[in-house]
Design a protein around this motif. Sequence first.
Motif, PDB file in Angstrom:
ATOM      1  N   MET A 135      11.185 -40.974 -27.191  1.00  0.00           N
ATOM      2  CA  MET A 135      12.445 -40.892 -26.472  1.00  0.00           C
ATOM      3  C   MET A 135      12.461 -39.589 -25.680  1.00  0.00           C
ATOM      4  SD  MET A 135      16.358 -41.104 -27.854  1.00  0.00           S
ATOM      5  CE  MET A 135      16.262 -39.789 -29.011  1.00  0.00           C
ATOM      6  N   ILE A 136      12.896 -39.664 -24.440  1.00  0.00           N
ATOM      7  CA  ILE A 136      12.991 -38.488 -23.582  1.00  0.00           C
ATOM      8  C   ILE A 136      14.457 -38.246 -23.258  1.00  0.00           C
ATOM      9  CG2 ILE A 136      12.437 -37.526 -21.328  1.00  0.00           C
ATOM     10  CD1 ILE A 136       9.870 -39.184 -21.388  1.00  0.00           C
ATOM     11  N   ILE A 137      14.897 -37.042 -23.494  1.00  0.00           N
ATOM     12  CA  ILE A 137      16.254 -36.638 -23.101  1.00  0.00           C
ATOM     13  C   ILE A 137      16.142 -36.140 -21.669  1.00  0.00           C
ATOM     14  CG2 ILE A 137      18.164 -35.077 -23.571  1.00  0.00           C
ATOM     15  CD1 ILE A 137      17.080 -34.943 -26.486  1.00  0.00           C
ATOM     16  N   GLU A 138      16.897 -36.734 -20.749  1.00  0.00           N
ATOM     17  CA  GLU A 138      16.732 -36.402 -19.338  1.00  0.00           C
ATOM     18  C   GLU A 138      17.663 -35.312 -18.835  1.00  0.00           C
ATOM     19  OE1 GLU A 138      16.834 -39.862 -16.933  1.00  0.00           O
ATOM     20  OE2 GLU A 138      15.012 -40.681 -17.814  1.00  0.00           O
ATOM     21  N   ARG A 139      18.829 -35.172 -19.449  1.00  0.00           N
ATOM     22  CA  ARG A 139      19.771 -34.140 -18.992  1.00  0.00           C
ATOM     23  C   ARG A 139      20.720 -33.799 -20.123  1.00  0.00           C
ATOM     24  NH1 ARG A 139      20.183 -31.665 -14.817  1.00  0.00           N
ATOM     25  NH2 ARG A 139      22.002 -30.726 -13.931  1.00  0.00           N
ATOM     26  N   ILE A 140      20.943 -32.500 -20.316  1.00  0.00           N
ATOM     27  CA  ILE A 140      21.860 -32.026 -21.349  1.00  0.00           C
ATOM     28  C   ILE A 140      22.735 -30.929 -20.772  1.00  0.00           C
ATOM     29  CG2 ILE A 140      21.970 -30.602 -23.452  1.00  0.00           C
ATOM     30  CD1 ILE A 140      19.743 -32.161 -24.614  1.00  0.00           C
ATOM     31  N   LYS A 141      24.010 -30.964 -21.133  1.00  0.00           N
ATOM     32  CA  LYS A 141      24.917 -29.863 -20.812  1.00  0.00           C
ATOM     33  C   LYS A 141      25.683 -29.541 -22.085  1.00  0.00           C
ATOM     34  CE  LYS A 141      28.546 -28.194 -17.778  1.00  0.00           C
ATOM     35  NZ  LYS A 141      29.351 -28.456 -16.590  1.00  0.00           N
ATOM     36  N   LEU A 142      25.522 -28.324 -22.564  1.00  0.00           N
ATOM     37  CA  LEU A 142      26.213 -27.847 -23.764  1.00  0.00           C
ATOM     38  C   LEU A 142      27.209 -26.784 -23.334  1.00  0.00           C
ATOM     39  CD1 LEU A 142      23.015 -27.360 -25.944  1.00  0.00           C
ATOM     40  CD2 LEU A 142      24.587 -29.291 -26.028  1.00  0.00           C
ATOM     41  N   LYS A 143      28.425 -26.864 -23.842  1.00  0.00           N
ATOM     42  CA  LYS A 143      29.478 -25.938 -23.434  1.00  0.00           C
ATOM     43  C   LYS A 143      30.190 -25.389 -24.664  1.00  0.00           C
ATOM     44  CE  LYS A 143      33.686 -25.832 -20.642  1.00  0.00           C
ATOM     45  NZ  LYS A 143      34.572 -26.613 -19.794  1.00  0.00           N
ATOM     46  N   ALA A 144      30.498 -24.104 -24.660  1.00  0.00           N
ATOM     47  CA  ALA A 144      31.222 -23.483 -25.765  1.00  0.00           C
ATOM     48  C   ALA A 144      32.361 -22.632 -25.206  1.00  0.00           C
ATOM     49  CB  ALA A 144      30.296 -22.607 -26.591  1.00  0.00           C
ATOM     50  N   GLU A 145      33.528 -22.765 -25.811  1.00  0.00           N
ATOM     51  CA  GLU A 145      34.657 -21.930 -25.416  1.00  0.00           C
ATOM     52  C   GLU A 145      34.522 -20.565 -26.074  1.00  0.00           C
ATOM     53  OE1 GLU A 145      38.254 -24.036 -26.305  1.00  0.00           O
ATOM     54  OE2 GLU A 145      38.000 -25.368 -24.591  1.00  0.00           O
ATOM     55  N   LEU A 146      34.985 -19.537 -25.380  1.00  0.00           N
ATOM     56  CA  LEU A 146      34.839 -18.162 -25.838  1.00  0.00           C
ATOM     57  C   LEU A 146      36.183 -17.454 -25.899  1.00  0.00           C
ATOM     58  CD1 LEU A 146      31.876 -17.139 -23.470  1.00  0.00           C
ATOM     59  CD2 LEU A 146      31.695 -17.965 -25.814  1.00  0.00           C
ATOM     60  N   THR A 147      36.255 -16.406 -26.703  1.00  0.00           N
ATOM     61  CA  THR A 147      37.412 -15.507 -26.662  1.00  0.00           C
ATOM     62  C   THR A 147      37.191 -14.555 -25.490  1.00  0.00           C
ATOM     63  OG1 THR A 147      36.393 -13.852 -28.089  1.00  0.00           O
ATOM     64  CG2 THR A 147      37.652 -15.617 -29.186  1.00  0.00           C
ATOM     65  N   GLU A 148      38.197 -13.791 -25.136  1.00  0.00           N
ATOM     66  CA  GLU A 148      38.059 -12.827 -24.034  1.00  0.00           C
ATOM     67  C   GLU A 148      36.967 -11.802 -24.343  1.00  0.00           C
ATOM     68  OE1 GLU A 148      39.279 -12.703 -20.974  1.00  0.00           O
ATOM     69  OE2 GLU A 148      40.472 -14.522 -21.244  1.00  0.00           O
ATOM     70  N   GLU A 149      36.896 -11.360 -25.592  1.00  0.00           N
ATOM     71  CA  GLU A 149      35.880 -10.379 -26.001  1.00  0.00           C
ATOM     72  C   GLU A 149      34.477 -10.977 -25.880  1.00  0.00           C
ATOM     73  OE1 GLU A 149      34.425  -8.455 -30.141  1.00  0.00           O
ATOM     74  OE2 GLU A 149      36.590  -8.389 -29.792  1.00  0.00           O
ATOM     75  N   GLN A 150      34.314 -12.207 -26.342  1.00  0.00           N
ATOM     76  CA  GLN A 150      33.022 -12.886 -26.247  1.00  0.00           C
ATOM     77  C   GLN A 150      32.653 -13.135 -24.790  1.00  0.00           C
ATOM     78  OE1 GLN A 150      34.124 -16.235 -28.622  1.00  0.00           O
ATOM     79  NE2 GLN A 150      33.221 -15.399 -30.505  1.00  0.00           N
ATOM     80  N   TYR A 151      33.649 -13.419 -23.974  1.00  0.00           N
ATOM     81  CA  TYR A 151      33.430 -13.644 -22.543  1.00  0.00           C
ATOM     82  C   TYR A 151      32.889 -12.381 -21.877  1.00  0.00           C
ATOM     83  CZ  TYR A 151      34.564 -14.760 -17.657  1.00  0.00           C
ATOM     84  OH  TYR A 151      34.500 -14.973 -16.307  1.00  0.00           O
ATOM     85  N   GLU A 152      33.449 -11.233 -22.206  1.00  0.00           N
ATOM     86  CA  GLU A 152      32.986  -9.962 -21.647  1.00  0.00           C
ATOM     87  C   GLU A 152      31.542  -9.692 -22.079  1.00  0.00           C
ATOM     88  OE1 GLU A 152      34.565  -8.198 -19.357  1.00  0.00           O
ATOM     89  OE2 GLU A 152      36.193  -9.664 -19.451  1.00  0.00           O
ATOM     90  N   ARG A 153      31.230  -9.966 -23.355  1.00  0.00           N
ATOM     91  CA  ARG A 153      29.856  -9.790 -23.828  1.00  0.00           C
ATOM     92  C   ARG A 153      28.920 -10.769 -23.146  1.00  0.00           C
ATOM     93  NH1 ARG A 153      30.228  -9.547 -30.255  1.00  0.00           N
ATOM     94  NH2 ARG A 153      31.750 -11.136 -29.805  1.00  0.00           N
ATOM     95  N   ALA A 154      29.399 -11.984 -22.870  1.00  0.00           N
ATOM     96  CA  ALA A 154      28.577 -12.993 -22.190  1.00  0.00           C
ATOM     97  C   ALA A 154      28.202 -12.531 -20.790  1.00  0.00           C
ATOM     98  CB  ALA A 154      29.313 -14.329 -22.141  1.00  0.00           C
ATOM     99  N   ILE A 155      29.142 -11.940 -20.099  1.00  0.00           N
ATOM    100  CA  ILE A 155      28.863 -11.435 -18.749  1.00  0.00           C
ATOM    101  C   ILE A 155      27.764 -10.374 -18.806  1.00  0.00           C
ATOM    102  CG2 ILE A 155      29.818 -10.102 -16.826  1.00  0.00           C
ATOM    103  CD1 ILE A 155      32.486 -11.586 -17.349  1.00  0.00           C
TER     104      ILE A 155
END
Length: 124
Positions: A1-21
């Motif tokens: 089996m081949i997975i052709e496309r994946i999109k994973l999304k996670a919501e963040l807190t403001e603090e986590q968002y700043e660290r993500a940047i």
Amino acid sequence: MIIERIKLKAELTEEQYERAIKLVEKLKSTFANVLVKKFKTQEKISFIDVDLGVRLNFDVIIGNRGKPFIAVEMGGNKSKYAFQIMKFFLDELGVEYSFDFDGKEVYDTLKRRIKAKSLLDYLT
């Protein structure tokens, strides 16, 4: 089996968002082939032909549409690696998660529904 496309999304807190940047900025400076598309509420960073054990192309989307988020998007036959890339981001940002993709419940329900000839068959 081949997975052709994946999109994973996670919501963040403001603090986590700043660290993500900050984390994404570090990654952009680490890899040579990076394309950045900026939109009004998000930024899409494409990492092209990155050597992480295997050669990969993947996108990281970071944005704030009322609720900050980070997403990993991959296409092609190496899409399965998106889970490890997302795991890296979540670990670095201190986001709690559970990758539990058993799916047994759904499988069992589908099998029962296909075989059921009556409501009684379905319920048992």
